[in-house]
Design an enzyme around this catalytic site. Structure first.
Site, PDB file in Angstrom:
ATOM      1  N   ASP A  82       0.879  -1.143   0.209  1.00 46.01           N
ATOM      2  CA  ASP A  82       0.040  -0.063  -0.103  1.00 46.01           C
ATOM      3  C   ASP A  82       0.705   1.315   0.238  1.00 46.01           C
ATOM      4  O   ASP A  82       2.035   1.381   0.414  1.00 46.01           O
ATOM      5  CB  ASP A  82      -0.868  -0.003   1.278  1.00 46.01           C
ATOM      6  CG  ASP A  82      -2.020   0.946   0.974  1.00 46.01           C
ATOM      7  OD1 ASP A  82      -2.254   1.421  -0.195  1.00 46.01           O
ATOM      8  OD2 ASP A  82      -2.736   1.242   2.324  1.00 46.01           O
ATOM      9  N   ASN A 111     -10.522  -3.097  -6.189  1.00 47.14           N
ATOM     10  CA  ASN A 111      -9.876  -1.961  -6.899  1.00 47.14           C
ATOM     11  C   ASN A 111     -10.512  -1.611  -8.341  1.00 47.14           C
ATOM     12  O   ASN A 111     -10.217  -0.816  -8.779  1.00 47.14           O
ATOM     13  CB  ASN A 111      -8.517  -2.523  -7.236  1.00 47.14           C
ATOM     14  CG  ASN A 111      -7.577  -2.459  -5.951  1.00 47.14           C
ATOM     15  OD1 ASN A 111      -6.644  -3.128  -5.753  1.00 47.14           O
ATOM     16  ND2 ASN A 111      -7.910  -1.633  -4.937  1.00 47.14           N
TER      17      ASN A 111
HETATM   18  C1  FPP Z   1      -1.999   0.297  -3.187  1.00 45.58           C
HETATM   19  O1  FPP Z   1      -1.377   1.876  -3.152  1.00 45.58           O
HETATM   20  C2  FPP Z   1      -1.534  -0.295  -4.335  1.00 45.58           C
HETATM   21  C3  FPP Z   1      -2.392  -0.998  -5.029  1.00 45.58           C
HETATM   22  C4  FPP Z   1      -3.554  -1.147  -5.104  1.00 45.58           C
HETATM   23  C5  FPP Z   1      -1.800  -1.547  -6.154  1.00 45.58           C
HETATM   24  C6  FPP Z   1      -0.431  -2.811  -6.016  1.00 45.58           C
HETATM   25  C7  FPP Z   1       0.373  -2.730  -7.359  1.00 45.58           C
HETATM   26  C8  FPP Z   1       1.641  -2.562  -7.509  1.00 45.58           C
HETATM   27  C9  FPP Z   1       2.663  -2.556  -6.652  1.00 45.58           C
HETATM   28  C10 FPP Z   1       2.150  -2.607  -8.970  1.00 45.58           C
HETATM   29  C11 FPP Z   1       1.965  -3.781  -9.772  1.00 45.58           C
HETATM   30  C12 FPP Z   1       2.227  -5.157  -9.102  1.00 45.58           C
HETATM   31  C13 FPP Z   1       3.037  -6.285  -9.558  1.00 45.58           C
HETATM   32  C14 FPP Z   1       2.931  -7.490  -8.861  1.00 45.58           C
HETATM   33  C15 FPP Z   1       4.111  -5.988 -10.658  1.00 45.58           C
HETATM   34  P1  FPP Z   1      -2.568   2.673  -3.197  1.00 45.58           P
HETATM   35  O2  FPP Z   1      -2.874   3.126  -4.779  1.00 45.58           O
HETATM   36  O3  FPP Z   1      -3.926   2.344  -2.469  1.00 45.58           O
HETATM   37  O4  FPP Z   1      -1.723   3.997  -2.598  1.00 45.58           O
HETATM   38  P2  FPP Z   1      -2.448   5.054  -1.662  1.00 45.58           P
HETATM   39  O5  FPP Z   1      -3.270   4.182  -0.515  1.00 45.58           O
HETATM   40  O6  FPP Z   1      -1.545   5.884  -1.036  1.00 45.58           O
HETATM   41  O7  FPP Z   1      -3.444   5.806  -2.386  1.00 45.58           O
END
Ligand code: FPP
Length: 231
Positions: free
Chosen positions: A16, A64
């Protein structure tokens, strides 16, 4: 590697904080997801080099899809790029890939590359990398129960465990969440019932080898009782 240290067999990570990481730099959320994606391999490599056998990464939850289309498309593009490069790296590290979640709604090209990687990496047994895509822990329980019923079996705790996506690599010993939220957000709900939890304020793109070591050190100091008493 410290061979005397207690190492978790299976670790789950809720990656996250990509959006906040980008925001802090005055950039769009996609910039953070790119940085987050670039961080995946260093953590996978370090976890396996540290003695972890299985790693489950929460890449895209069933919830998501509610994000703006532009962001969903970017996450899908990053996943496809990751899986396209996966086999080149995996041969060296002997990693078996397993994608958990309902992949049937992903684009045909993403489904194809996932199916190829999963099939080709089946021969590797040293390490398991589970990537959760269109995954939800509650949905997984429903899937496991439906499977039991379809097979004409009784619904038991053992039966549910055996039909979870992660059945073949055991329950997660440790679940890590980056970026400060203190919840597990529908991740490994059933198999995580007795997992040790580790929360850090560090945002996922900044979660480096030293931060993973802190989580592993924290786990090493935990006493797991599973509702019983320590003898
Ligand atoms: C949460 O950060 C992250 C995600 C919803 C996506 C996770 C994906 C990756 C790390 C990239 C792709 C994965 C792989 C395995 C190649 P957020 O967007 O919720 O952050 P925030 O809470 O700060 O808004």
């Amino acid at each position: 590697m410290d061979k005397t240290k207690k190492i978790p067999h299976h670790v789950g990570i809720i990656m996250d904080g990509n959006g906040r990481w980008a925001n802090q730099r005055g950039k769009k959320r996609s910039y953070g997801h790119n940085a987050g994606s670039a961080n995946v391999d260093r953590i996978v490599t370090h976890a396996f080099n540290s003695g972890v056998h299985a790693l489950t990464l929460y890449a895209f939850s069933c919830e998501n899809w509610a994000r703006p289309k532009e962001e969903v498309d970017e996450l899908m593009r990053l996943l496809e790029a990751y899986f396209k490069k996966f086999m080149k790296k995996v041969i060296k590290n002997k990693v078996r890939l397993n994608v958990i979640g309902d992949v049937s709604v992903l684009t045909p090209s993403l489904q194809k590359i996932i199916a190829e990687d999963v099939e080709k990496s089946k021969i590797y047994t040293d390490h398991v990398l589970n990537v959760a895509v269109n995954y939800g822990g509650r949905q997984e329980i429903v899937y496991a129960v439906k499977k039991l019923l379809a097979d004409g079996k009784e619904v038991t705790m053992e039966g549910i465990s055996e039909n979870l996506y992660t059945a073949f690599c055991g329950e997660p010993d440790l679940i890590i969440r980056t970026a400060g939220e203190l919840r597990t957000s529908n991740f490994l709900v059933y198999q995580g019932a007795y997992s040790e939890l580790y929360f850090t304020d560090v945002l996922w793109p900044d979660f480096d080898e030293a931060e993973l070591d802190k989580a592993l050190d924290s786990y090493a100091g935990r006493i797991r009782r599973y509702g019983g008493l320590v003898k």
